[in-house]
Motif scaffolding. Structure first.
Motif, PDB file in Angstrom:
ATOM      1  N   UNK A  29       0.837  -1.210   0.000  1.00 13.73           N
ATOM      2  CA  UNK A  29       0.000   0.000   0.000  1.00 13.73           C
ATOM      3  C   UNK A  29       0.872   1.262   0.000  1.00 13.73           C
ATOM      4  N   UNK A  30       1.887   1.270   0.828  1.00 15.85           N
ATOM      5  CA  UNK A  30       2.755   2.446   0.955  1.00 15.85           C
ATOM      6  C   UNK A  30       3.468   2.768  -0.349  1.00 15.85           C
ATOM      7  N   UNK A  31       3.851   1.735  -1.083  1.00 12.89           N
ATOM      8  CA  UNK A  31       4.531   1.943  -2.357  1.00 12.89           C
ATOM      9  C   UNK A  31       3.545   2.398  -3.429  1.00 12.89           C
ATOM     10  N   UNK A  32       2.405   1.737  -3.507  1.00 13.56           N
ATOM     11  CA  UNK A  32       1.441   2.040  -4.567  1.00 13.56           C
ATOM     12  C   UNK A  32       0.736   3.381  -4.382  1.00 13.56           C
ATOM     13  N   UNK A  33       0.392   3.704  -3.135  1.00 10.79           N
ATOM     14  CA  UNK A  33      -0.535   4.818  -2.909  1.00 10.79           C
ATOM     15  C   UNK A  33      -0.052   5.878  -1.930  1.00 10.79           C
ATOM     16  N   UNK A  34       1.182   5.718  -1.405  1.00 16.55           N
ATOM     17  CA  UNK A  34       1.721   6.737  -0.508  1.00 16.55           C
ATOM     18  C   UNK A  34       3.101   7.223  -0.961  1.00 16.55           C
ATOM     19  N   UNK A  35       3.495   6.841  -2.164  1.00 12.84           N
ATOM     20  CA  UNK A  35       4.733   7.305  -2.789  1.00 12.84           C
ATOM     21  C   UNK A  35       5.997   6.961  -2.006  1.00 12.84           C
ATOM     22  N   UNK A  36       6.007   5.841  -1.302  1.00 20.19           N
ATOM     23  CA  UNK A  36       7.237   5.354  -0.673  1.00 20.19           C
ATOM     24  C   UNK A  36       8.160   4.841  -1.772  1.00 20.19           C
ATOM     25  N   UNK A  37       9.387   5.328  -1.793  1.00 22.60           N
ATOM     26  CA  UNK A  37      10.324   4.968  -2.861  1.00 22.60           C
ATOM     27  C   UNK A  37      11.558   4.223  -2.352  1.00 22.60           C
ATOM     28  N   UNK A  38      11.808   4.276  -1.054  1.00 18.02           N
ATOM     29  CA  UNK A  38      12.991   3.622  -0.486  1.00 18.02           C
ATOM     30  C   UNK A  38      12.587   2.856   0.779  1.00 18.02           C
ATOM     31  N   UNK A  39      13.491   1.983   1.240  1.00 21.37           N
ATOM     32  CA  UNK A  39      13.256   1.274   2.497  1.00 21.37           C
ATOM     33  C   UNK A  39      13.082   2.277   3.639  1.00 21.37           C
ATOM     34  N   UNK A  40      13.899   3.300   3.626  1.00 23.06           N
ATOM     35  CA  UNK A  40      13.807   4.316   4.675  1.00 23.06           C
ATOM     36  C   UNK A  40      12.421   4.966   4.704  1.00 23.06           C
ATOM     37  N   UNK A  41      11.860   5.258   3.531  1.00 21.93           N
ATOM     38  CA  UNK A  41      10.518   5.856   3.476  1.00 21.93           C
ATOM     39  C   UNK A  41       9.514   4.993   4.225  1.00 21.93           C
ATOM     40  N   UNK A  42       9.620   3.679   4.020  1.00 23.52           N
ATOM     41  CA  UNK A  42       8.679   2.741   4.645  1.00 23.52           C
ATOM     42  C   UNK A  42       8.942   2.614   6.139  1.00 23.52           C
ATOM     43  N   UNK A  43      10.181   2.334   6.515  1.00 23.33           N
ATOM     44  CA  UNK A  43      10.481   2.001   7.909  1.00 23.33           C
ATOM     45  C   UNK A  43      10.609   3.221   8.813  1.00 23.33           C
ATOM     46  N   UNK A  44      10.979   4.367   8.255  1.00 22.85           N
ATOM     47  CA  UNK A  44      11.118   5.565   9.087  1.00 22.85           C
ATOM     48  C   UNK A  44       9.826   6.359   9.149  1.00 22.85           C
ATOM     49  N   UNK A  45       9.192   6.608   8.010  1.00 20.14           N
ATOM     50  CA  UNK A  45       8.086   7.572   7.976  1.00 20.14           C
ATOM     51  C   UNK A  45       6.711   6.991   7.679  1.00 20.14           C
TER      52      UNK A  45
END
Length: 535
Positions: A468-484
């Motif tokens: 979900x985070x990649x498709x619809x929240x513009x997460x582009x890196x591991x850090x985007x997912x795990x940090x924010x």
């Protein structure tokens, strides 16, 4: 509904076809996204460009409080406290899935100080008016010990309970961005502004920006450009060749540590109102952990990933030990993180950072570039309204009033929550339904990211959320997912390192990346996470 989600590919296509905008905002923190929302919701054609991820720097590293600021009340800044308390009320109303009322307790060790705190908190309560979060009250010594069994009760007289707000800063930034998209705004992360475009008597008329992922460069025109880059504002002002000689941006570092809740099991937060250097320290329950901070340290250099200083960590631990019966050591720190506050001062002002105003200031260069400096998360909406009002004046736009005081933020429609599992999902608001649809369609996505089944925050994280985070929240890196997005880097750095490879694998499939990308991402993230890691 899908049109409301963050979709980088879709936004890039729009940028390719739309070259002229009413307002371009540089910076994707709380201030920048707030401005983009205010602008787009008034009907102005709005584009925001962020050089890394949304809320990457200061805006993801707060003390997680939505508050008027009892410290500013003690400094006599009634105007700021009044404004912040009003904004606190609007946020609770407009984003109830992320902002909630929180009980705070100030322990009292002398009757003289107790009367002082009591008077101040009654004024604090009165200033909030109809938007009050609740009435403060005095608690006896026995009541305090019952509520906070870990407190050091030597010389304890009692305490004062009052109400303030708590939130998830990065997730609010994402939801503000989604609300902006609902109103026609476009936001792009990993898009770096390299220079300003000037025409017509040296007036700023756009930006030259580069897509960091593709290295493609864009010349983008607009009526108004707004610099909302916080501690990095000077870099944009230098592009304008118009640095204000009377003002200076003074970065102040605030450090926090995160501990296991065994050190502080209460659901009530505690405020240490006067530390050894006359600051305020908070001890706040957050996502099944306890967050302790913050410091206020003068820095000469601004970096996007500031590192906690040893003296800051020592100060927090020593202060904690004075007020509680447990003595955590550095090995007990699950995560430690720092953020930089963008304070503005007169260049002849020699005040310490703790005494510098948290008010915001608008600077309009002779070129027409608008810069917004200072402020804090709680007042982001008012800062945005003031900035867009100034843009209307400078750009000679058709004046449309701000509607954000009563504008519901994306995610505010959510279920009723009764247990810890439900509370885990509350932060997604109505997107909980959409994430669970992914799991229904593919049950394997319901697998948790950890094999350890302990009932804590991390054990509930699922593969579906990463998708979900990649498709619809513009997460582009591991850090985007795990940090924010998950917040796990800020809660437990060791655990975040543990699941980094799994996150990389899931993201690589979604983003069509190869094994080389996966390996590079994991290595980069581990290097970053070690800065948060003390055990």
């Amino acid at each position: 509904m899908m049109k409301d989600f963050l979709n980088r590919d879709k936004f890039l296509k729009i940028l390719e076809n739309e070259n002229f905008w009413d307002i371009i905002i540089i910076g994707g923190g709380a201030t920048g996204i707030g401005i983009a929302l205010d602008s787009s919701s008034r009907g102005y054609k709005t584009l925001l460009l962020e050089q890394s991820d949304f809320s990457k720097a200061t805006s993801s590293r707060s003390t997680k409080l939505i508050h008027g600021g009892i410290r500013y009340l003690a400094q006599g800044n009634i105007k700021l406290v009044f404004e912040a308390l009003r904004e606190r009320g609007y946020l609770l109303k407009n984003a109830p899935h992320l902002v909630r009322k929180q009980k705070f307790i100030i322990p009292v060790f002398s009757w003289k100080m107790g009367i002082f705190y009591w008077t101040g908190l009654k004024l604090y309560e009165w200033l909030s008016g109809s938007l009050s979060f609740g009435k403060s009250k005095f608690l006896s010594k026995n009541e305090i010990i019952k509520i906070i069994p870990e407190i050091n009760n030597h010389k304890l007289k009692g305490g004062i309970l009052y109400y303030d707000g708590q939130f998830d800063d990065s997730r609010l930034a994402i939801n503000l961005a989604q609300t902006c998209v609902q109103h026609g705004g476009i936001l792009l992360n990993y898009f770096k502004v390299k220079n300003l475009i000037k025409k017509n008597k040296n007036k700023v008329s756009g930006v030259i920006a580069c897509d960091i992922e593709t290295k493609k460069e864009y010349s983008i025109l607009s009526k108004i450009v707004i610099n909302a880059t916080g501690v990095f504002s000077d870099s944009i002002l230098k592009m304008d060749n118009n640095l204000d000689s009377s003002l200076s941006i003074q970065p102040s570092q605030g450090t926090h540590i995160v501990l296991n809740k065994s050190f502080f099991s209460s659901k009530n937060a505690i405020v240490i109102p006067k530390t050894s250097d006359e600051r305020i320290l908070f001890c706040v329950p957050w996502y099944d952990h306890v967050l302790v901070g913050t410091t206020d340290t003068f820095l000469k250099k601004t970096v996007i990933d500031p590192i906690p200083l040893e003296e800051e960590i020592d100060f927090i631990l020593q202060t904690f030990k004075k007020y509680f019966i447990f003595f955590p050591e550095k090995k007990d720190i699950l995560s430690a993180f720092s953020g930089l506050r963008p304070l503005f001062i007169s260049k002849d002002n020699k005040n310490k950072t703790k005494d510098i105003s948290r008010n915001h200031k608008l600077i309009v260069s002779t070129s027409g570039l608008i810069s917004i400096i200072g402020g804090k998360w709680t007042t982001y909406r008012k800062m945005a309204e003031d900035t867009v009002n100034k843009a209307i004046e400078i750009g000679k736009f058709n004046n449309k009033p701000s509607i954000t005081k009563n504008l519901k933020i994306y995610g505010s429609n959510f279920f009723s929550y009764n247990n810890e599992y439900d509370l885990y999902w509350k932060k997604y608001g109505e997107d909980e339904w959409n994430i669970k649809k992914l799991i229904k369609k593919n049950p394997f996505l319901g697998n948790t990211l950890f094999s350890n089944k302990k009932s804590d925050y991390s054990s509930l994280c699922t593969e579906a959320e990463v998708i979900w985070m990649v498709r619809y929240e513009m997460a582009r890196t591991i850090e985007d997912v795990l940090a924010r997005r998950f917040r796990l880097l800020f809660l437990n750095a060791k655990k975040s390192i543990e699941i980094a490879p799994k996150i990389a694998n899931l993201m690589a499939k979604e983003l069509s990346r190869d094994k080389k990308w996966e390996k590079s991402q994991v290595n980069s993230f581990k290097k970053l996470a070690m800065k948060y890691y003390y055990s």
